[in-house]
Design a protein around this motif. Sequence first.
Motif, PDB file in Angstrom:
ATOM      1  N   ASP A 264       0.848  -1.183   0.000  1.00  0.00           N
ATOM      2  CA  ASP A 264       0.000   0.000   0.000  1.00  0.00           C
ATOM      3  C   ASP A 264       0.885   1.235   0.000  1.00  0.00           C
ATOM      4  O   ASP A 264       1.813   1.342   0.797  1.00  0.00           O
ATOM      5  CB  ASP A 264      -0.901  -0.008   1.241  1.00  0.00           C
ATOM      6  N   SER A 265       0.621   2.166  -0.899  1.00  0.00           N
ATOM      7  CA  SER A 265       1.405   3.395  -0.952  1.00  0.00           C
ATOM      8  C   SER A 265       0.957   4.322   0.169  1.00  0.00           C
ATOM      9  O   SER A 265      -0.159   4.237   0.681  1.00  0.00           O
ATOM     10  CB  SER A 265       1.223   4.082  -2.307  1.00  0.00           C
ATOM     11  N   GLY A 267       0.364   7.449  -0.123  1.00  0.00           N
ATOM     12  CA  GLY A 267      -0.702   8.323  -0.605  1.00  0.00           C
ATOM     13  C   GLY A 267      -2.072   7.692  -0.447  1.00  0.00           C
ATOM     14  O   GLY A 267      -3.035   8.336  -0.011  1.00  0.00           O
ATOM     15  N   HIS A 268      -2.180   6.400  -0.803  1.00  0.00           N
ATOM     16  CA  HIS A 268      -3.474   5.713  -0.661  1.00  0.00           C
ATOM     17  C   HIS A 268      -3.803   5.470   0.800  1.00  0.00           C
ATOM     18  O   HIS A 268      -4.965   5.607   1.220  1.00  0.00           O
ATOM     19  CB  HIS A 268      -3.424   4.384  -1.421  1.00  0.00           C
ATOM     20  N   LEU A 269      -2.798   5.126   1.599  1.00  0.00           N
ATOM     21  CA  LEU A 269      -3.031   4.797   2.997  1.00  0.00           C
ATOM     22  C   LEU A 269      -3.555   5.985   3.783  1.00  0.00           C
ATOM     23  O   LEU A 269      -4.501   5.861   4.569  1.00  0.00           O
ATOM     24  CB  LEU A 269      -1.726   4.289   3.622  1.00  0.00           C
ATOM     25  N   GLU A 272      -6.194   8.559   0.251  1.00  0.00           N
ATOM     26  CA  GLU A 272      -7.013   8.177  -0.891  1.00  0.00           C
ATOM     27  C   GLU A 272      -7.982   7.035  -0.618  1.00  0.00           C
ATOM     28  O   GLU A 272      -8.939   6.870  -1.376  1.00  0.00           O
ATOM     29  CB  GLU A 272      -6.093   7.789  -2.066  1.00  0.00           C
ATOM     30  N   CYS A 273      -7.732   6.217   0.413  1.00  0.00           N
ATOM     31  CA  CYS A 273      -8.683   5.141   0.690  1.00  0.00           C
ATOM     32  C   CYS A 273      -9.974   5.734   1.233  1.00  0.00           C
ATOM     33  O   CYS A 273     -10.043   6.907   1.619  1.00  0.00           O
ATOM     34  CB  CYS A 273      -8.083   4.122   1.652  1.00  0.00           C
ATOM     35  N   THR A 274     -11.029   4.935   1.282  1.00  0.00           N
ATOM     36  CA  THR A 274     -12.362   5.448   1.640  1.00  0.00           C
ATOM     37  C   THR A 274     -12.369   6.098   3.007  1.00  0.00           C
ATOM     38  O   THR A 274     -12.861   7.221   3.185  1.00  0.00           O
ATOM     39  CB  THR A 274     -13.376   4.293   1.601  1.00  0.00           C
ATOM     40  N   SER A 276      -9.744   7.178   4.906  1.00  0.00           N
ATOM     41  CA  SER A 276      -8.848   8.330   5.007  1.00  0.00           C
ATOM     42  C   SER A 276      -9.413   9.543   4.275  1.00  0.00           C
ATOM     43  O   SER A 276      -9.303  10.681   4.764  1.00  0.00           O
ATOM     44  CB  SER A 276      -7.474   7.964   4.424  1.00  0.00           C
ATOM     45  N   SER A 277     -10.024   9.314   3.118  1.00  0.00           N
ATOM     46  CA  SER A 277     -10.575  10.442   2.367  1.00  0.00           C
ATOM     47  C   SER A 277     -11.745  11.083   3.107  1.00  0.00           C
ATOM     48  O   SER A 277     -11.926  12.306   3.051  1.00  0.00           O
ATOM     49  CB  SER A 277     -11.013   9.982   0.977  1.00  0.00           C
ATOM     50  N   LEU A 295      -5.697  13.713  -2.508  1.00  0.00           N
ATOM     51  CA  LEU A 295      -4.616  13.083  -3.260  1.00  0.00           C
ATOM     52  C   LEU A 295      -3.288  13.652  -2.773  1.00  0.00           C
ATOM     53  O   LEU A 295      -3.151  14.879  -2.626  1.00  0.00           O
ATOM     54  CB  LEU A 295      -4.767  13.330  -4.763  1.00  0.00           C
ATOM     55  N   TRP A 296      -2.327  12.777  -2.528  1.00  0.00           N
ATOM     56  CA  TRP A 296      -1.065  13.240  -1.987  1.00  0.00           C
ATOM     57  C   TRP A 296      -0.369  14.215  -2.928  1.00  0.00           C
ATOM     58  O   TRP A 296       0.241  15.198  -2.490  1.00  0.00           O
ATOM     59  CB  TRP A 296      -0.156  12.058  -1.697  1.00  0.00           C
TER      60      TRP A 296
END
Length: 388
Positions: A264-265, A267-269, A272-274, A276-277, A295-296
């Motif tokens: 997992d990057s 940025g997504h962690l 961008e994931c549900t 975290s966003s 977005l990172w």
Amino acid sequence: MCLQHINGNLYGFFRGKRGLRKGCPLSPYPFTLVMEILTRILHDDVHVDPSFRFHYRCDKQRIINLCFAGDLFIFAKGDVASATCIFQLLNKFARMSGLIPSPQKSTVYFCNVSNHTKDGILSAVNMVKGTLPVCYLSVPLISTRLRARDYAPLLDGLDNCISSWRNKFLSYAGRLQLINSGFSTNSSVDDVFNQEGDLWPPDWVDRFRVLNEITDTVLTADAVDQLKWKSGNNWTNFSSRLVWDSIRTHGPLVAWADFIWSWDSHGHLFFECTYSSQVWCRVREWTCLSCTAPLWADIAGFFVDKPVSSLEIIVAKLVVHASTYYIWQERNNRIFQNHATPDSLAAIIRDTMRSRLMGHKLRKTPRVCCILDNWEIGGSISDADGVT
């Protein structure tokens, strides 16, 4: 002395012959209990004895003695009356406990004391005169800040213990085996290898059959020993990774590898994931990042060429830091604790930011007041100079 208690009655006693061994886990407890009695004797008696005077650096805290690791330090003013008072109290304690101070192991240290006073104190306490500075556990006991050279004896001792590969990789039993074979922990491979032939010590060959495979060994005099790992015909520097790669079972990549090893990057962690966003979309509304997507790349790009001293930018950076920290903490907590909703985690971030902002020194300007009102902070700023 131990009393025998039989059927509710005492019948004689048997005298103890051995105490606790040095290093026994129980030894600190009786030492602490006994030293507490000595401390009470010292403090109770010096209050009624006008001849005792505290050491000038201990007067404010009323410190007379300190105990550490089986050692006792006693402090007093450098005069005969105070030393005599301390010695009398030690004798009183000795009569109560049977613990008599050893003159050979006890030392008196003086500082700014005249010679005739030193002679009077030494004759009163019958102890050895020491010289300053005092080294305790290889570190000097001084009232000023320790410098690098003060730690040199301690560091040299540690370096002698851990610098050699023989001490790093040999257990206590391994070192004992080495010594029993006629060598020391400072021996090199050249010392261990029999110079008259190509034979290792016989007991080593019996325990480690692989030594029989090392033949025609050529040793270079005065060369530094190195730890190597042989995999097939290749010799490389030793590492745990190479050892594991050599002994593990190799096989083709299975179809479900991606299910186990999911990378997992950051940025997504964090954005961008549900989950975290959702957290980010709530906390960004309190900053100048309200239009920034979760977005990172967009968040990092926002801070490019922005003034670092601006309060809006400082607050935005703090929000990014706090969000990253608490999202990562929530990810770890989910293994053992209940899940936090995005709203509750955003509230925690908001409370943390409010506490952080209230601790900042801010200048009272309309823009600062507007930012603080957005965080529901009021009355915590003044007209003094600060961040604007």
